[in-house]
Design a protein around this motif. Structure first.
Motif, PDB file in Angstrom:
ATOM      1  N   PRO A  83      -9.693  25.389 -58.169  1.00 40.64           N
ATOM      2  CA  PRO A  83      -8.723  26.005 -57.265  1.00 40.64           C
ATOM      3  C   PRO A  83      -8.282  25.027 -56.173  1.00 40.64           C
ATOM      4  O   PRO A  83      -9.070  24.211 -55.699  1.00 40.64           O
ATOM      5  CB  PRO A  83      -9.495  27.186 -56.657  1.00 40.64           C
ATOM      6  CG  PRO A  83     -10.589  27.467 -57.623  1.00 40.64           C
ATOM      7  CD  PRO A  83     -10.920  26.177 -58.276  1.00 40.64           C
ATOM      8  N   GLY A  84      -7.012  25.101 -55.821  1.00 37.39           N
ATOM      9  CA  GLY A  84      -6.520  24.313 -54.686  1.00 37.39           C
ATOM     10  C   GLY A  84      -5.875  22.999 -55.070  1.00 37.39           C
ATOM     11  O   GLY A  84      -5.136  22.399 -54.291  1.00 37.39           O
ATOM     12  N   LYS A  85      -6.124  22.528 -56.301  1.00 40.22           N
ATOM     13  CA  LYS A  85      -5.614  21.201 -56.682  1.00 40.22           C
ATOM     14  C   LYS A  85      -4.079  21.170 -56.654  1.00 40.22           C
ATOM     15  O   LYS A  85      -3.466  20.279 -56.084  1.00 40.22           O
ATOM     16  CB  LYS A  85      -6.087  20.821 -58.096  1.00 40.22           C
ATOM     17  CG  LYS A  85      -7.547  20.525 -58.200  1.00 40.22           C
ATOM     18  CD  LYS A  85      -7.851  19.184 -57.591  1.00 40.22           C
ATOM     19  CE  LYS A  85      -9.326  19.055 -57.261  1.00 40.22           C
ATOM     20  NZ  LYS A  85      -9.919  20.141 -56.462  1.00 40.22           N
ATOM     21  N   ILE A  86      -3.486  22.183 -57.262  1.00 34.25           N
ATOM     22  CA  ILE A  86      -2.025  22.186 -57.372  1.00 34.25           C
ATOM     23  C   ILE A  86      -1.395  22.237 -55.981  1.00 34.25           C
ATOM     24  O   ILE A  86      -0.459  21.499 -55.665  1.00 34.25           O
ATOM     25  CB  ILE A  86      -1.553  23.382 -58.237  1.00 34.25           C
ATOM     26  CG1 ILE A  86      -2.083  23.206 -59.666  1.00 34.25           C
ATOM     27  CG2 ILE A  86      -0.033  23.501 -58.236  1.00 34.25           C
ATOM     28  CD1 ILE A  86      -1.834  24.378 -60.588  1.00 34.25           C
ATOM     29  N   GLY A  87      -1.990  23.085 -55.137  1.00 39.41           N
ATOM     30  CA  GLY A  87      -1.468  23.225 -53.781  1.00 39.41           C
ATOM     31  C   GLY A  87      -1.545  21.912 -53.017  1.00 39.41           C
ATOM     32  O   GLY A  87      -0.574  21.487 -52.382  1.00 39.41           O
ATOM     33  N   ASN A  88      -2.703  21.249 -53.128  1.00 39.79           N
ATOM     34  CA  ASN A  88      -2.882  19.980 -52.404  1.00 39.79           C
ATOM     35  C   ASN A  88      -1.854  18.944 -52.848  1.00 39.79           C
ATOM     36  O   ASN A  88      -1.243  18.255 -52.032  1.00 39.79           O
ATOM     37  CB  ASN A  88      -4.281  19.403 -52.660  1.00 39.79           C
ATOM     38  CG  ASN A  88      -5.337  20.267 -52.017  1.00 39.79           C
ATOM     39  OD1 ASN A  88      -5.007  21.147 -51.199  1.00 39.79           O
ATOM     40  ND2 ASN A  88      -6.599  20.050 -52.387  1.00 39.79           N
ATOM     41  N   VAL A  89      -1.689  18.851 -54.179  1.00 41.96           N
ATOM     42  CA  VAL A  89      -0.763  17.838 -54.719  1.00 41.96           C
ATOM     43  C   VAL A  89       0.659  18.163 -54.274  1.00 41.96           C
ATOM     44  O   VAL A  89       1.412  17.290 -53.811  1.00 41.96           O
ATOM     45  CB  VAL A  89      -0.867  17.782 -56.266  1.00 41.96           C
ATOM     46  CG1 VAL A  89       0.248  16.943 -56.863  1.00 41.96           C
ATOM     47  CG2 VAL A  89      -2.219  17.220 -56.679  1.00 41.96           C
ATOM     48  N   SER A 135      -7.223  12.080 -53.305  1.00 39.71           N
ATOM     49  CA  SER A 135      -7.473  13.501 -53.051  1.00 39.71           C
ATOM     50  C   SER A 135      -8.718  13.962 -53.783  1.00 39.71           C
ATOM     51  O   SER A 135      -9.021  13.477 -54.889  1.00 39.71           O
ATOM     52  CB  SER A 135      -6.297  14.360 -53.542  1.00 39.71           C
ATOM     53  OG  SER A 135      -5.108  13.863 -53.059  1.00 39.71           O
ATOM     54  N   GLU A 136      -9.394  14.908 -53.193  1.00 33.80           N
ATOM     55  CA  GLU A 136     -10.631  15.467 -53.765  1.00 33.80           C
ATOM     56  C   GLU A 136     -10.340  16.033 -55.177  1.00 33.80           C
ATOM     57  O   GLU A 136      -9.367  16.773 -55.382  1.00 33.80           O
ATOM     58  CB  GLU A 136     -11.143  16.542 -52.781  1.00 33.80           C
ATOM     59  CG  GLU A 136     -11.940  17.696 -53.354  1.00 33.80           C
ATOM     60  CD  GLU A 136     -13.233  17.269 -54.039  1.00 33.80           C
ATOM     61  OE1 GLU A 136     -13.698  16.152 -53.793  1.00 33.80           O
ATOM     62  OE2 GLU A 136     -13.733  18.046 -54.864  1.00 33.80           O
TER      63      GLU A 136
END
Ligand SMILES: NC(=O)c1ccc[n+]([C@@H]2O[C@H](COP(=O)([O-])OP(=O)(O)OC[C@H]3O[C@@H](n4cnc5c(N)ncnc54)[C@H](O)[C@@H]3O)[C@@H](O)[C@H]2O)c1
Ligand SMILES: O=C(O)[C@H](O)COP(=O)(O)O
Length: 603
Positions: free
Chosen positions: A511-517, A591-592
């Motif tokens: 979760p969160g990867k798409i948002g961060n990118v 990014s993480e």
């Protein structure tokens, strides 16, 4: 991709209405062909006088096509000067000895000719010279015009019942042989490549040795191309072994007879006469042996008129102009000298796959080889055609497309692009080897279960396994309608269109990867136009980083964590617009949960 891709040398130079294709025609070409070119919207330039060699070098860079007859020398220098626009050199006739075909091939320029448009004309001219040489027509005519009535001095010989020796039983040679038989002549032939059956059917006698034909002939005519193997084919030895009453003819190329030997043969009476249409230098240079032959009293000579009939010139003009139009508009030539023959229906069927395979090659280089320093040279690839595509025999366009895709994004090809004309050469130069496999069944394989036709590209190591220590370097794709899709990229099952600029991120699917990118790209003004998450193929668990390397068990049980995280690896494939700078790539890479970032530019 436009169908012209096979022959494209520079798609970016495709003409617009304000800048049409330009065609240079430095020699006289029948108007029918010129009209066809003009009515197709091309700008056709026909200089009043044939440009000299240095002038041609100056003119040629502006042109997409060059149409010549035998006088313009299309040398390696001319082809080098041509730059990237030139796609086709057309020879309005048969012989391409005035064109450096190897240099054109290297450059990816198609050479076309008109293999049969002037055959009748050349054969009839041979018969005209045969009869003129037999009956002293040239000298008699010259005498009459000079006011002389030389009946006693110009007694000729008959051809009926005599033997014609033919060297080269090709298109012209065969026609001449048939015409000669119609004149009541016997015909003996030397042509090491001719079929005995064809000769038998034509009622001519094929001899195994040139010497036999030369000895038997009352008249000898040559109809071979001028090649290293045919230059000086008829020299002193052959001419000396002829009957002193024999006459020789040349409507093929100057140089098939050794001109010095021929001159001596006439001067010293080894033979009785000659009919010559072609010379080693045209027009014969002043004082040259060719000039002495042309002026010789025992020779009836013409200034390379073999193809110069109204009919032949219309034929060759239309033949080559149609091919120029075909090539410039994305079709196929009917008589390419340096490109493989592909039937139009085969080509139409292959077109979407040509696009797919080119994109797969480019994706390979930028995704896999890009990570490892852009090395595609010296590699062996396997191209597997599945389903209906497996039934296609002529896959040359696909091989060319692969080479083009593999090398275009990484190499300076010296102003040339890769196309079907030069792909084999380019691959050889770069040590790229490609094996092909045809696999008819798409239903049973794990690879491409659903598509009627699909293609797999993989890099193969010398022992036959996959290349790359860590990862199976595989790309699979298919065509749907006219669109092309990638269905597998490395270990990941995908479904995206390989086009435009793509950001391919290898990440843990958390979760969160798409948002961060998305946030990071937005900050840099990069717009996301499409997005796809590609999971691991078949849900397989691979331990380790991008390459799925070895697992190492630790005491604290962290293997379990690492395994579960790796099982969630995925690719995030983003279609982007905007400037993706190195800074953007570095930021994303840090990014993480992001394991690797790749920028891929496709057409
Ligand atoms: N004077 C003109 O205006 C004019 C017009 C048309 C053609 N030509 C020339 O005529 C020649 C023949 O044309 P074509 O269309 O018949 O060509 P073609 O390719 O159909 O035939 C050439 C033949 O020569 C044979 N050959 C090759 N090497 C040979 C050798 N060492 N010994 C014997 N035979 C050999 C080949 O097997 C082939 O059968 C070409 O050089 C062409 O340029 C000249
Ligand atoms: O090879 C040919 O077709 C002939 O030699 C004709 O040459 P031309 O086009 O210069 O007449």
């Amino acid at each position: 991709m436009a169908p012209s891709a096979i022959y494209d040398t520079a798609p970016s130079l495709s003409p617009s209405p304000s800048s049409p294709y330009r065609i240079l025609v430095p020699e006289k070409l029948s108007p029918e062909g010129l009209s066809l070119l003009r009515s197709s919207g091309y700008q056709v330039d026909t200089p009043a006088a044939r440009p000299a060699a240095d002038e041609l070098l100056r003119l040629i860079p502006a042109y997409h096509a060059l149409i010549v007859r035998s006088e313009t020398k299309v040398t390696a220098e001319v082809l080098a000067a041509a730059g990237p626009k030139l796609r086709v050199v057309a020879r309005a006739g048969v012989g391409v000895d005035n064109i450096d075909v190897d240099a054109a091939t290297k450059k990816g320029v198609v050479v076309v000719n008109s293999p049969s448009g002037n055959i009748v004309a050349a054969a009839e001219h041979t018969i005209a010279l045969l009869l003129a040489a037999a009956r002293n027509v040239g000298r008699a005519d010259a005498g009459m015009k000079a006011g002389r009535w030389e009946r006693g001095r110009l007694v000729g010989v008959e051809v009926g019942g005599k033997t014609l020796g033919v060297v080269g039983l090709g298109k012209v040679g065969m026609k001449v042989a048939r015409m000669a038989k119609g004149l009541g002549m016997g015909v003996v032939v030397f042509d090491p490549y001719a079929s005995a059956e064809v000769a038998r059917q034509a009622g001519v006698e094929l001899r195994g040795e040139l010497e036999a034909v030369v000895r038997e002939a009352d008249f000898l005519t040559v109809h071979t191309p001028l090649l290293a193997s045919t230059a000086n084919l008829l020299g002193e030895k052959e001419l000396r072994s002829m009957k002193p009453t024999a006459r020789v003819l040349n409507v093929a190329r100057g140089g098939v007879y050794n001109e010095e030997a021929l001159l001596r043969a006439l001067d010293e009476g080894w033979i009785a006469g000659a009919g010559l249409d072609v010379f080693t230098s045209e027009p014969p240079a002043e004082g040259s042996v060719a000039a002495r032959l042309a002026a010789h009293p025992k020779v009836v000579s013409t200034p390379h008129l073999g193809a110069s009939t109204v009919e032949a010139q219309e034929n060759v003009s239309m033949d080559v102009c149609r091919q120029v139009v075909a090539i410039l508009s994305g079709g196929l030539p009917t008589a390419a000298v340096n490109a493989p023959l592909i039937l139009p229906e085969e080509y139409r069927r292959l077109q979407p796959f040509v696009k797919l395979v080119e994109r797969m090659g480019s994706l390979y280089t930028q995704h896999f080889a890009g990570e490892r320093g852009g090395m595609v040279g010296g590699r062996r690839f396997e191209l597997v055609y599945h389903g209906e595509l497996a039934g296609v025999n002529n896959t040359r366009p696909l091989l060319a497309a692969l080479v083009k895709g593999l090398v275009s994004s990484i190499s300076d090809l010296g102003g040339r692009d890769v196309n079907i004309v030069n792909a084999t050469l380019v691959a050889r130069e770069r040590g790229i080897a490609i094996d092909e496999k045809h696999v008819r069944d798409v239903g049973g394989g794990a690879v491409v279960p659903t598509y009627a036709s699909a293609v797999t590209l993989r890099s193969v190591s010398s022992d036959g396994g996959f290349d790359g220590e860590k990862e199976e370097q595989v790309i699979e794709g298919y065509v749907s309608g006219r669109a092309v899709y990638i269905s597998k990229l490395g270990r990941f099952t995908a479904n995206f269109q390989p086009q435009g600029t793509l950001l391919i991120l290898h990440n843990y699917d958390e979760p969160g990867k798409i948002g961060n990118v998305g946030t990071a790209l937005g900050r840099h003004g990069v717009n996301i136009s499409s997005m796809q998450v590609a999971p691991l193929h078949g849900g397989s668990v691979v331990v380790g980083g991008d390459g799925g390397g070895r697992s190492t068990e630790s005491d604290d049980g962290s293997l379990a964590d690492s395994e579960s995280r790796a099982a969630n690896e995925a690719l995030m494939i983003l279609g982007v617009t905007g400037d993706v700078t190195q800074d953007v790539l570095q930021e994303l890479g840090k990014s993480e949960g992001i394991l690797h970032v790749n920028l891929v530019r496709l057409e």
